[in-house]
Design a protein around this motif. Sequence first.
Motif, PDB file in Angstrom:
ATOM      1  N   GLY A 148       0.794  -1.232   0.000  1.00  0.00           N
ATOM      2  CA  GLY A 148       0.000   0.000   0.000  1.00  0.00           C
ATOM      3  C   GLY A 148       0.820   1.271   0.000  1.00  0.00           C
ATOM      4  O   GLY A 148       0.269   2.363  -0.086  1.00  0.00           O
ATOM      5  N   HIS A 149       2.162   1.128   0.094  1.00  0.00           N
ATOM      6  CA  HIS A 149       3.035   2.309   0.053  1.00  0.00           C
ATOM      7  C   HIS A 149       3.648   2.426  -1.336  1.00  0.00           C
ATOM      8  O   HIS A 149       4.223   1.468  -1.851  1.00  0.00           O
ATOM      9  CB  HIS A 149       4.149   2.195   1.101  1.00  0.00           C
ATOM     10  CG  HIS A 149       3.663   2.356   2.501  1.00  0.00           C
ATOM     11  ND1 HIS A 149       3.681   3.566   3.156  1.00  0.00           N
ATOM     12  CD2 HIS A 149       3.130   1.465   3.366  1.00  0.00           C
ATOM     13  CE1 HIS A 149       3.177   3.413   4.371  1.00  0.00           C
ATOM     14  NE2 HIS A 149       2.832   2.147   4.521  1.00  0.00           N
ATOM     15  N   ASP A 150       3.556   3.614  -1.930  1.00  0.00           N
ATOM     16  CA  ASP A 150       4.088   3.815  -3.283  1.00  0.00           C
ATOM     17  C   ASP A 150       5.582   4.109  -3.298  1.00  0.00           C
ATOM     18  O   ASP A 150       6.239   3.949  -4.327  1.00  0.00           O
ATOM     19  CB  ASP A 150       3.354   4.966  -3.978  1.00  0.00           C
ATOM     20  CG  ASP A 150       1.971   4.539  -4.459  1.00  0.00           C
ATOM     21  OD1 ASP A 150       1.706   3.320  -4.497  1.00  0.00           O
ATOM     22  OD2 ASP A 150       1.162   5.425  -4.781  1.00  0.00           O
ATOM     23  N   ASN A 151       6.105   4.568  -2.161  1.00  0.00           N
ATOM     24  CA  ASN A 151       7.526   4.937  -2.092  1.00  0.00           C
ATOM     25  C   ASN A 151       8.120   4.389  -0.801  1.00  0.00           C
ATOM     26  O   ASN A 151       7.816   4.878   0.289  1.00  0.00           O
ATOM     27  CB  ASN A 151       7.681   6.462  -2.159  1.00  0.00           C
ATOM     28  CG  ASN A 151       7.115   7.023  -3.447  1.00  0.00           C
ATOM     29  OD1 ASN A 151       7.719   6.898  -4.506  1.00  0.00           O
ATOM     30  ND2 ASN A 151       5.923   7.612  -3.363  1.00  0.00           N
ATOM     31  N   ALA A 152       8.936   3.356  -0.955  1.00  0.00           N
ATOM     32  CA  ALA A 152       9.418   2.627   0.216  1.00  0.00           C
ATOM     33  C   ALA A 152      10.855   2.175   0.026  1.00  0.00           C
ATOM     34  O   ALA A 152      11.303   1.883  -1.090  1.00  0.00           O
ATOM     35  CB  ALA A 152       8.532   1.409   0.476  1.00  0.00           C
ATOM     36  N   LEU A 153      11.571   2.121   1.136  1.00  0.00           N
ATOM     37  CA  LEU A 153      12.885   1.496   1.193  1.00  0.00           C
ATOM     38  C   LEU A 153      12.751   0.244   2.053  1.00  0.00           C
ATOM     39  O   LEU A 153      12.189   0.323   3.154  1.00  0.00           O
ATOM     40  CB  LEU A 153      13.905   2.449   1.839  1.00  0.00           C
ATOM     41  CG  LEU A 153      15.245   1.837   2.269  1.00  0.00           C
ATOM     42  CD1 LEU A 153      16.095   1.466   1.056  1.00  0.00           C
ATOM     43  CD2 LEU A 153      16.006   2.808   3.175  1.00  0.00           C
ATOM     44  N   CYS A 154      13.202  -0.885   1.550  1.00  0.00           N
ATOM     45  CA  CYS A 154      13.223  -2.104   2.364  1.00  0.00           C
ATOM     46  C   CYS A 154      14.670  -2.531   2.532  1.00  0.00           C
ATOM     47  O   CYS A 154      15.448  -2.508   1.574  1.00  0.00           O
ATOM     48  CB  CYS A 154      12.407  -3.207   1.714  1.00  0.00           C
ATOM     49  SG  CYS A 154      10.669  -2.780   1.507  1.00  0.00           S
ATOM     50  N   MET A 155      15.026  -2.910   3.759  1.00  0.00           N
ATOM     51  CA  MET A 155      16.414  -3.236   4.078  1.00  0.00           C
ATOM     52  C   MET A 155      16.513  -4.603   4.725  1.00  0.00           C
ATOM     53  O   MET A 155      15.606  -5.038   5.431  1.00  0.00           O
ATOM     54  CB  MET A 155      16.977  -2.219   5.070  1.00  0.00           C
ATOM     55  CG  MET A 155      16.975  -0.813   4.576  1.00  0.00           C
ATOM     56  SD  MET A 155      17.526   0.298   5.887  1.00  0.00           S
ATOM     57  CE  MET A 155      19.188  -0.285   6.147  1.00  0.00           C
ATOM     58  N   VAL A 156      17.650  -5.238   4.499  1.00  0.00           N
ATOM     59  CA  VAL A 156      17.988  -6.476   5.195  1.00  0.00           C
ATOM     60  C   VAL A 156      19.258  -6.197   5.979  1.00  0.00           C
ATOM     61  O   VAL A 156      20.286  -5.826   5.397  1.00  0.00           O
ATOM     62  CB  VAL A 156      18.249  -7.625   4.207  1.00  0.00           C
ATOM     63  CG1 VAL A 156      18.478  -8.918   4.956  1.00  0.00           C
ATOM     64  CG2 VAL A 156      17.096  -7.766   3.240  1.00  0.00           C
ATOM     65  N   VAL A 157      19.181  -6.340   7.296  1.00  0.00           N
ATOM     66  CA  VAL A 157      20.352  -6.099   8.141  1.00  0.00           C
ATOM     67  C   VAL A 157      20.715  -7.426   8.797  1.00  0.00           C
ATOM     68  O   VAL A 157      20.038  -7.877   9.720  1.00  0.00           O
ATOM     69  CB  VAL A 157      20.066  -5.013   9.207  1.00  0.00           C
ATOM     70  CG1 VAL A 157      21.340  -4.676   9.966  1.00  0.00           C
ATOM     71  CG2 VAL A 157      19.491  -3.755   8.554  1.00  0.00           C
ATOM     72  N   THR A 207      18.546   8.531   2.092  1.00  0.00           N
ATOM     73  CA  THR A 207      17.721   7.944   1.031  1.00  0.00           C
ATOM     74  C   THR A 207      16.387   8.672   0.923  1.00  0.00           C
ATOM     75  O   THR A 207      15.931   9.015  -0.171  1.00  0.00           O
ATOM     76  CB  THR A 207      17.488   6.447   1.304  1.00  0.00           C
ATOM     77  OG1 THR A 207      18.757   5.809   1.462  1.00  0.00           O
ATOM     78  CG2 THR A 207      16.730   5.788   0.176  1.00  0.00           C
ATOM     79  N   ALA A 208      15.756   8.930   2.061  1.00  0.00           N
ATOM     80  CA  ALA A 208      14.460   9.610   2.070  1.00  0.00           C
ATOM     81  C   ALA A 208      14.572  11.030   1.516  1.00  0.00           C
ATOM     82  O   ALA A 208      13.699  11.500   0.785  1.00  0.00           O
ATOM     83  CB  ALA A 208      13.903   9.655   3.491  1.00  0.00           C
ATOM     84  N   THR A 209      15.662  11.697   1.832  1.00  0.00           N
ATOM     85  CA  THR A 209      15.877  13.052   1.346  1.00  0.00           C
ATOM     86  C   THR A 209      16.061  13.053  -0.175  1.00  0.00           C
ATOM     87  O   THR A 209      15.603  13.958  -0.875  1.00  0.00           O
ATOM     88  CB  THR A 209      17.116  13.664   2.031  1.00  0.00           C
ATOM     89  OG1 THR A 209      16.928  13.606   3.448  1.00  0.00           O
ATOM     90  CG2 THR A 209      17.319  15.115   1.621  1.00  0.00           C
ATOM     91  N   LEU A 210      16.687  12.003  -0.679  1.00  0.00           N
ATOM     92  CA  LEU A 210      16.980  11.914  -2.113  1.00  0.00           C
ATOM     93  C   LEU A 210      15.744  11.570  -2.936  1.00  0.00           C
ATOM     94  O   LEU A 210      15.503  12.170  -3.979  1.00  0.00           O
ATOM     95  CB  LEU A 210      18.059  10.845  -2.315  1.00  0.00           C
ATOM     96  CG  LEU A 210      18.861  10.861  -3.595  1.00  0.00           C
ATOM     97  CD1 LEU A 210      19.679  12.147  -3.720  1.00  0.00           C
ATOM     98  CD2 LEU A 210      19.786   9.646  -3.633  1.00  0.00           C
ATOM     99  N   VAL A 211      14.941  10.582  -2.460  1.00  0.00           N
ATOM    100  CA  VAL A 211      13.854  10.081  -3.316  1.00  0.00           C
ATOM    101  C   VAL A 211      12.459  10.124  -2.670  1.00  0.00           C
ATOM    102  O   VAL A 211      11.507   9.605  -3.232  1.00  0.00           O
ATOM    103  CB  VAL A 211      14.147   8.631  -3.812  1.00  0.00           C
ATOM    104  CG1 VAL A 211      15.335   8.625  -4.749  1.00  0.00           C
ATOM    105  CG2 VAL A 211      14.331   7.660  -2.655  1.00  0.00           C
ATOM    106  N   GLU A 212      12.348  10.730  -1.486  1.00  0.00           N
ATOM    107  CA  GLU A 212      11.039  10.910  -0.843  1.00  0.00           C
ATOM    108  C   GLU A 212      10.283   9.616  -0.566  1.00  0.00           C
ATOM    109  O   GLU A 212       9.144   9.456  -0.966  1.00  0.00           O
ATOM    110  CB  GLU A 212      10.157  11.860  -1.668  1.00  0.00           C
ATOM    111  CG  GLU A 212      10.618  13.301  -1.603  1.00  0.00           C
ATOM    112  CD  GLU A 212       9.499  14.279  -1.967  1.00  0.00           C
ATOM    113  OE1 GLU A 212       8.425  14.229  -1.336  1.00  0.00           O
ATOM    114  OE2 GLU A 212       9.707  15.089  -2.879  1.00  0.00           O
TER     115      GLU A 212
END
Length: 316
Positions: free
Chosen positions: A128-137, A242-247
């Motif tokens: 449901g989110h159009d702009n997301a970063l997903c991470m694996v740590v 990342t958020a600052t770069l691509v919202e």
Amino acid sequence: MHTDLVAALDIGGSKIAGALVDDHGRILLRAQRATPAREDGDTVMRAVEAVIGELTVSPLWGRVRAVGIGSAGPVDRAAGTVSPVNVPGWRGYPLVERVRAATGVPVELIGDGVAITAAEHWQGAARGHDNALCMVVSTGVGGGLVLNGQLHPGPTGNVGHIGHISVDLDGDPCPCGSRGCVERIASGPNIARRALEGGWRPGPDGDTSAAAVAEAARAGDPVAVASFQRAAQALAAGIAATATLVEIDIAVIGGGVAKAGDVLFTPLRRALADYATLSFVQRLTVVPALMGTDAGLVGAAAAALNVNPSATAAGV
């Protein structure tokens, strides 16, 4: 009515997993082999072929229209090759060509961080989110991006590789060749290394993993707490950049280190408030991943469905 299926491969340094997956992300059949990571490239490929062999003998195989591969990277999606850091026998290895020869169907290759992103966007915490970063740590730090509602792997399939954003200009050299990378501070082995260097000592079982450091942090050990706070700060800086770069408006974090729970997420959310300060990134939320160990397979399947419209593409 029988819907089309896709085959999925999730290839990492410790295991090669395969599955047949339907257009709702349900896994109908599984196969797995240990990765012979220290062997030559063809030996590793034989393990992949053994997994594929278990899938192709199934009566369901006739419905398979494409194969999706999520591989440890770097990958080169355009060339169809992989060079996983933790599988030295594969350097520029023509994986797509080999898998196509073994299966006879179209093949789509993406990095494992992008695969997990596809899974979390399709079925998990980023749904449901159009702009997301997903991470694996975990042993490393990887990731992927969803932009404008679409998985965004980029030309080579490595977009979103947040682990190698530098967040400490004078930091430790990273094995990638850069300095002060997120991964060098926030990965499980580096959390444990920093705790040990700071004087933390494991319990009677001798466990020196990040999970053991997390347990000590929960019990209030100041060195363990500080190591997780430092990791959280590095992650926050990378996520905010990342958020600052691509919202993006949500960051989803999975992998073994995320299992530390509040030991990681509480200082991470606090640090994020320090770094994500501009008006358009202040609403950014950070949440744990939902997809668990099947994320790589489900994401590889999502990629195959998305690039092969003849399959019943549920869309990603």
